[in-house]
Design a protein around this motif. Structure first.
Motif, PDB file in Angstrom:
ATOM      1  N   ARG A 149       1.037  -1.544  -0.027  1.00 24.96           N
ATOM      2  CA  ARG A 149      -0.218  -0.174  -0.349  1.00 24.96           C
ATOM      3  C   ARG A 149       1.039   0.924   0.285  1.00 24.96           C
ATOM      4  O   ARG A 149       0.858   2.460  -0.737  1.00 24.96           O
ATOM      5  CB  ARG A 149      -0.928  -0.068   1.274  1.00 24.96           C
ATOM      6  CG  ARG A 149      -1.827   0.889   0.887  1.00 24.96           C
ATOM      7  CD  ARG A 149      -2.360   1.535  -0.251  1.00 24.96           C
ATOM      8  NE  ARG A 149      -3.426  -0.381  -0.272  1.00 24.96           N
ATOM      9  CZ  ARG A 149      -3.552   0.033  -1.482  1.00 24.96           C
ATOM     10  NH1 ARG A 149      -3.671   0.606  -2.401  1.00 24.96           N
ATOM     11  NH2 ARG A 149      -4.530  -1.020  -1.867  1.00 24.96           N
ATOM     12  N   ALA A 150       1.805   1.248   0.966  1.00 26.78           N
ATOM     13  CA  ALA A 150       2.854   2.706   0.565  1.00 26.78           C
ATOM     14  C   ALA A 150       3.221   2.769  -0.746  1.00 26.78           C
ATOM     15  O   ALA A 150       3.729   3.531  -1.422  1.00 26.78           O
ATOM     16  CB  ALA A 150       3.830   1.740   1.995  1.00 26.78           C
ATOM     17  N   ALA A 151       3.565   1.691  -1.501  1.00 23.74           N
ATOM     18  CA  ALA A 151       4.476   2.026  -2.552  1.00 23.74           C
ATOM     19  C   ALA A 151       3.583   2.575  -3.124  1.00 23.74           C
ATOM     20  O   ALA A 151       4.179   3.068  -4.537  1.00 23.74           O
ATOM     21  CB  ALA A 151       4.750   0.204  -3.231  1.00 23.74           C
ATOM     22  N   ILE A 152       2.383   1.472  -3.423  1.00 27.23           N
ATOM     23  CA  ILE A 152       1.479   2.285  -4.502  1.00 27.23           C
ATOM     24  C   ILE A 152       1.081   3.689  -4.181  1.00 27.23           C
ATOM     25  O   ILE A 152       0.945   4.429  -5.019  1.00 27.23           O
ATOM     26  CB  ILE A 152       0.089   1.735  -4.134  1.00 27.23           C
ATOM     27  CG1 ILE A 152       0.148   0.161  -4.982  1.00 27.23           C
ATOM     28  CG2 ILE A 152      -1.041   1.909  -5.553  1.00 27.23           C
ATOM     29  CD1 ILE A 152      -0.950  -1.108  -4.545  1.00 27.23           C
ATOM     30  N   THR A 153       0.739   4.346  -3.197  1.00 24.23           N
ATOM     31  CA  THR A 153       0.816   5.614  -2.823  1.00 24.23           C
ATOM     32  C   THR A 153       1.736   6.732  -3.534  1.00 24.23           C
ATOM     33  O   THR A 153       1.820   7.436  -3.836  1.00 24.23           O
ATOM     34  CB  THR A 153       0.554   5.753  -1.335  1.00 24.23           C
ATOM     35  OG1 THR A 153       0.005   4.499  -0.395  1.00 24.23           O
ATOM     36  CG2 THR A 153       0.209   7.713  -0.854  1.00 24.23           C
ATOM     37  N   LEU A 154       2.832   5.771  -3.106  1.00 22.69           N
ATOM     38  CA  LEU A 154       4.414   6.410  -3.529  1.00 22.69           C
ATOM     39  C   LEU A 154       4.458   6.782  -5.487  1.00 22.69           C
ATOM     40  O   LEU A 154       4.606   8.486  -5.117  1.00 22.69           O
ATOM     41  CB  LEU A 154       5.619   6.278  -3.021  1.00 22.69           C
ATOM     42  CG  LEU A 154       5.805   6.133  -1.439  1.00 22.69           C
ATOM     43  CD1 LEU A 154       7.477   5.619  -1.354  1.00 22.69           C
ATOM     44  CD2 LEU A 154       6.304   7.332  -1.080  1.00 22.69           C
ATOM     45  N   LYS A 155       3.979   5.826  -5.214  1.00 19.79           N
ATOM     46  CA  LYS A 155       3.739   5.542  -6.556  1.00 19.79           C
ATOM     47  C   LYS A 155       3.038   6.693  -7.865  1.00 19.79           C
ATOM     48  O   LYS A 155       2.756   7.150  -8.588  1.00 19.79           O
ATOM     49  CB  LYS A 155       3.186   4.641  -7.448  1.00 19.79           C
ATOM     50  CG  LYS A 155       3.408   4.506  -9.212  1.00 19.79           C
ATOM     51  CD  LYS A 155       4.581   4.113  -9.992  1.00 19.79           C
ATOM     52  CE  LYS A 155       4.036   4.530 -11.341  1.00 19.79           C
ATOM     53  NZ  LYS A 155       5.489   4.034 -11.868  1.00 19.79           N
ATOM     54  N   LEU A 156       1.788   7.201  -6.966  1.00 19.72           N
ATOM     55  CA  LEU A 156       0.705   7.976  -6.790  1.00 19.72           C
ATOM     56  C   LEU A 156       0.932   9.113  -6.717  1.00 19.72           C
ATOM     57  O   LEU A 156       0.313  10.414  -7.640  1.00 19.72           O
ATOM     58  CB  LEU A 156      -0.972   8.077  -5.935  1.00 19.72           C
ATOM     59  CG  LEU A 156      -1.453   6.300  -6.165  1.00 19.72           C
ATOM     60  CD1 LEU A 156      -2.517   6.035  -5.209  1.00 19.72           C
ATOM     61  CD2 LEU A 156      -2.066   6.091  -7.894  1.00 19.72           C
TER      62      LEU A 156
END
Length: 592
Positions: free
Chosen positions: A222-229
């Motif tokens: 979830r943290a990685a997806i958030t950074l990507k966004l």
């Protein structure tokens, strides 16, 4: 009362924040730093600035992300057996050899059970919350005409029900496509269905290629997806957060606009994503940095730039927006662009170093790129012992900050390593010599012999949390007794309960009231480096409980209540989670 228990959707062109009742309360168009046409998060009335889906007599809600995606699912229930499901996302998938990421939000509303009755309230704002756009319509769309942009919603729902906000029974599924003022040539339902399938596949494939730690997998994903966004694909810039002016503490007026690209924050983001194997964001960001350096012509770099690379981010207030819970002011722009922050040279070069060593990359660093980076290194040499505002961006004073000097050292140290990798012995010697000189200066002037610790400024007395990074950036070895002594001083002076404050001395706005979340993650990493892994693990587990229901973090936290404050979602905080999880997790080959 508004809070930060919000979910983030997006596609690296736009982003939006959604509350537990499926109301979009924040979203800027046509990109992250655009006009906040959904700005209810910062308004003191509910007349407009949001996109709501109201279920009559709603008594409870459920909300979660579709596993391993940036697609949000909200279920609303009434007491009569009626229920609906709302799926929210911004399309992102591969199409015609490129990434399709339009300025579009998709909302699909499906009847689950019973006879649910809903009301659609699409009320965008414009002119920074000052007014509502004009409205025109056609056979299956409505246009919202603002001075700077026109949005169009194409839908198979009743236009009358949408424009007049009349309630209706939901019989099956309706789709709303909110985006550019362009004709949609297919049925809205078919477009929404196809976009949902393609976007789901994109995110799950992206996640499948991550190299995640064995423990805390869902948290890291979830943290990685958030950074990507938070990465703006068009230029490669990475924003610090989606919002502006969420105060760092109640009534503090520490309200800043974070919808821009800080070179320091962005380095931490690309470094974290690179550790997970998501290298594309790093490659795009490097192109952004190189363009900034070229524009600077060998001169100083600013600490922050616009996502389009512009250098001037004039700061002003938006009088029509009262602020989060009425706690203004709401600021647009950020005067930090005028500040001198010498750590930017280290941040830029550290981010670029990967490209010279990572053999997974299709584009590798070469001698030409190295020579461009050398200009930044020369700036680091010149300013390593000069006063600046520091990484905490103090507006009222300038001192020689230890962290800034350490990052100047890191710039020279990495240039030496790059030169060696490229087989350039003369440049290797030169940059090693410069790094040694700066290292010696810091060791003499930032070490307080009386206190037995490194301190935050040359010849200073005070502590700040960035000293926890001395091992992280390679300035000290973890076995160096000066590091354990410095960590001990940080514990003594900056720890409040389970949290580490960035500093405790008074600044331009008084004494800090809330803890800067990233600093506690830095402390966890420092404990791990000192082989105090059990303590680090206990503290990490506590910090994970501070996330909101979607696993997201803001910038600050009230150490007493645990309430999140500051701009949201904060990339710094999500980076801290990823790095701590990687350090503390058992290895995959030890897991079974």
């Amino acid at each position: 009362m508004r809070n930060l228990d919000l979910a983030l959707i997006g596609n690296c062109t736009i982003g939006a924040l959604i509350d537990d009742r499926a109301t979009i309360s924040w979203g800027c168009f046509p990109r992250f730093d655009g006009d906040p046409m959904f700005c209810a998060l910062l308004r003191d009335s509910d007349d407009f600035g949001y996109f709501g889906i109201d279920l009559s007599d709603c008594e409870r809600t459920e909300q979660h992300y579709l596993e391993n995606t940036a697609i949000l699912v909200t279920r609303l229930y009434d007491p009569h057996g009626g229920a609906i499901e709302v799926m929210d996302f911004a399309p992102r998938f591969h199409l015609h050899g490129r990434t399709f990421r339009p300025m579009m939000l998709v909302r699909r509303i499906r009847r689950l059970t019973g006879s649910p009755r809903i009301t659609l309230r699409l009320r965008p704002a414009c002119d920074e919350g000052a007014s509502r756009p004009d409205m025109t319509w056609g056979s299956n769309h409505i246009r919202y005409v603002a001075p700077s942009i026109t949005l169009r919603v194409t839908t198979d729902a009743s236009l009358t029900a949408l424009m007049q906000e009349t309630s209706f029974f939901l019989e099956d599924t309706i789709t709303l496509l909110l985006g550019s003022d362009e004709t949609v040539n297919e049925a809205a339902n078919e477009v929404g269905r196809r976009f949902l399938e393609e976007t789901t596949q994109y995110w799950r494939e992206w996640v499948r290629n991550l190299g995640i730690p064995f423990e805390w997998q869902s948290e890291v994903i979830r943290a990685a997806i958030t950074l990507k966004l938070n990465a703006y694909d068009d230029t490669g810039a990475i924003i610090a957060a989606m919002t502006t002016s969420i105060p760092e503490a109640a009534g503090s007026t520490r309200n800043w606009d974070y919808r821009y690209c800080w070179l320091r924050d962005s380095y931490f983001v690309v470094n974290a994503l690179n550790r997970l194997g998501a290298t594309r964001t790093m490659e795009r960001y490097l192109a952004y940095i190189i363009n900034l350096a070229a524009d600077a012509g060998g001169g100083p770099l600013q600490p922050v730039y616009g996502i389009d690379g512009r250098s001037e981010l004039h700061e002003r207030e938006a009088p029509a927006l009262a602020g989060y819970r009425g706690m203004g002011p709401v600021r647009i722009g950020n005067l930090a662009y005028r500040q001198v922050q010498h750590d930017v040279y280290g941040s830029a070069i550290l981010a670029a170093t990967h490209i010279f060593f990572d053999q997974r990359l299709t584009r590798r660093g070469d001698e030409a790129l190295f020579h461009r980076l050398e200009a930044l290194g020369e700036q680091a040499i010149c300013c390593h012992d000069q006063p600046d505002a520091g990484l905490w961006e103090l507006r009222g004073s300038a001192r020689v900050h230890t962290f800034s000097a350490v990052m100047c050292w890191a710039a020279c140290d990495r240039l030496a390593k790059i030169a060696q990798q490229l087989g350039l012995p003369e440049r290797t010697d030169y940059w090693n010599q410069q790094a040694q000189i700066i290292h010696s200066t810091i060791s003499q002037r930032a070490w307080n012999e009386k206190r037995g610790t490194f301190v935050s400024t040359f010849e200073g007395e005070a502590m700040d949390a960035s000293l926890l990074l001395l091992v992280e950036v390679g300035f000290l070895d973890r076995s160096d007794p000066r590091f354990s002594a410095t960590v001990g001083s940080v514990e003594k002076e900056l720890r409040r309960g389970d949290f580490i404050f960035r500093y405790t001395e008074k600044d331009d706005f008084g004494e800090p009231e809330n803890a800067f979340i990233l600093c506690t993650f830095w402390y966890i990493n420092a404990l791990a480096a000192l082989d105090r892994r059990e303590e680090a693990g206990v503290l990490f587990a506590k910090l994970l409980t501070c996330r909101n229901r979607h696993g997201l973090l803001a910038e600050h936290i009230d150490p007493e209540s645990g309430e999140l404050w500051g701009n949201f979602v904060q990339t710094y905080s999500m980076v801290g989670l990823i790095n701590a999880a990687i350090r503390l997790s058992i290895r995959w080959d030890q897991a079974f």
